[in-house]
Write a protein that holds these residues in place. Sequence first.
Motif, mmCIF file in Angstrom:
data_model
loop_
_atom_site.group_PDB
_atom_site.id
_atom_site.type_symbol
_atom_site.label_atom_id
_atom_site.label_comp_id
_atom_site.label_asym_id
_atom_site.label_seq_id
_atom_site.Cartn_x
_atom_site.Cartn_y
_atom_site.Cartn_z
ATOM 1 N N LEU A 8 0.759 -1.125 0.157
ATOM 2 C CA LEU A 8 0.094 -0.048 -0.064
ATOM 3 C C LEU A 8 0.759 1.295 0.124
ATOM 4 O O LEU A 8 0.846 2.191 -0.809
ATOM 5 N N GLN A 9 1.748 1.263 0.867
ATOM 6 C CA GLN A 9 2.738 2.428 0.826
ATOM 7 C C GLN A 9 3.458 2.571 -0.257
ATOM 8 O O GLN A 9 3.838 3.633 -0.990
ATOM 9 N N ALA A 10 4.087 1.509 -1.116
ATOM 10 C CA ALA A 10 4.771 1.670 -1.956
ATOM 11 C C ALA A 10 3.915 2.103 -3.251
ATOM 12 O O ALA A 10 4.395 3.017 -4.278
ATOM 13 N N LEU A 11 2.693 1.646 -3.386
ATOM 14 C CA LEU A 11 1.976 2.137 -4.565
ATOM 15 C C LEU A 11 1.464 3.736 -4.500
ATOM 16 O O LEU A 11 1.276 4.330 -5.331
ATOM 17 N N ARG A 12 1.247 4.164 -3.091
ATOM 18 C CA ARG A 12 0.679 5.573 -2.787
ATOM 19 C C ARG A 12 2.149 6.159 -3.224
ATOM 20 O O ARG A 12 1.879 7.306 -3.926
ATOM 21 N N HIS A 13 3.198 5.910 -2.866
ATOM 22 C CA HIS A 13 4.443 6.515 -3.162
ATOM 23 C C HIS A 13 4.621 6.761 -4.557
ATOM 24 O O HIS A 13 5.231 7.816 -5.273
ATOM 25 N N ARG A 20 -2.379 12.612 3.300
ATOM 26 C CA ARG A 20 -3.414 13.467 3.432
ATOM 27 C C ARG A 20 -4.313 13.490 2.141
ATOM 28 O O ARG A 20 -5.388 13.486 1.908
ATOM 29 N N ALA A 21 -3.609 13.579 0.988
ATOM 30 C CA ALA A 21 -4.161 13.553 -0.102
ATOM 31 C C ALA A 21 -4.806 12.432 -0.625
ATOM 32 O O ALA A 21 -5.760 12.268 -1.286
ATOM 33 N N LEU A 33 -5.603 5.176 7.332
ATOM 34 C CA LEU A 33 -4.612 4.917 6.420
ATOM 35 C C LEU A 33 -3.096 4.712 7.007
ATOM 36 O O LEU A 33 -2.390 3.817 6.433
ATOM 37 N N TRP A 34 -2.660 5.441 7.720
ATOM 38 C CA TRP A 34 -1.382 5.232 8.368
ATOM 39 C C TRP A 34 -1.242 4.125 9.264
ATOM 40 O O TRP A 34 -0.373 3.401 9.128
ATOM 41 N N LYS A 53 -8.924 -0.393 -6.296
ATOM 42 C CA LYS A 53 -9.413 0.673 -7.355
ATOM 43 C C LYS A 53 -8.891 2.088 -7.304
ATOM 44 O O LYS A 53 -8.803 2.733 -8.406
ATOM 45 N N ALA A 54 -8.865 2.656 -6.163
ATOM 46 C CA ALA A 54 -8.177 4.003 -6.019
ATOM 47 C C ALA A 54 -6.921 4.142 -6.569
ATOM 48 O O ALA A 54 -6.282 5.209 -7.289
#
Length: 289
Positions: A8-13, A20-21, A33-34, A53-54
């Motif tokens: 999850l963290q890798a995909l977000r980065h 927050r975004a 999420l944290w 999906k997001a």
Amino acid sequence: MASFAQQLQALRHARGLSLRAFATQVNYSHTYLWELETGRKQPSPLVASHLDKALSADGSLSALVPASAPDSPLAGYRRQVEALTRTAPAGLMAQLATWLYDTDVRGRPPLMRLGAERYSRRLREETGLSPFRIEVSRQGRTPTTECRSITTVPAPAEVARRLGLPTGTPVVRREIWYAADDEPVQLAHTFIPLDIASNSILATATTLGAGALYGRLDELGHHLAHLHEQVTTRLPTTEEATALKAPAGVPVLDVLHTSSNSDGRPFEVTRFVIRADVATLDYELAIDD
């Protein structure tokens, strides 16, 4: 193999999103999420699917989550109490059970009632869930709802006033009980005018299908455009305390909710009775001026 938290963290980065975004994008709190990214909480399959999906992750997050939901704190508490009944002296049982409950169950963050956001038509259409199920699932917990009765009753004075009807006008009343992780959290009575409900499954069916109440109201042409909620606190009645399994002295939040369409016509009123020790209200509203 990466864990759910790491993936999850890798995909977000990789998508250049701050926490927050990303929270704003997926309509989850950044704190939740944290907790997912640090492994402090495990997601439900529904949460993982939504995040997939997001992030356009092609199911890579869902693949890292067991098909069955994580064990609830209340279930763990029950197992420990059952073990105690087999080993603890009778005189210590009540003290130990209370301590375990306070530690394992009451220590959890309160269930957030997310105000206007919980009634999002977009989220309802995307998930097929009711507002309560959306809200609870987004907080990593397992929702349960049960329609206990459907009756036609004279509208109570406050309900009639909010619906623009004479006091005592017959309305359909649906009684719903709600739980999160098997723990009762709220009761509700929904009142719907007969001219809206009488020829629909709102007056007959305990299970309403995708989108639940608001899905069926949408199909009948009654789209939620404005809501009005009045919140008070009080002690529960004996019946409410029993249904909610509320400890002695615990108050309830009494939320009187009214839904209106874009023409200003009110089409349903719901009185929610919520245990104040397990829930909190979280409202974020735009200011016109």
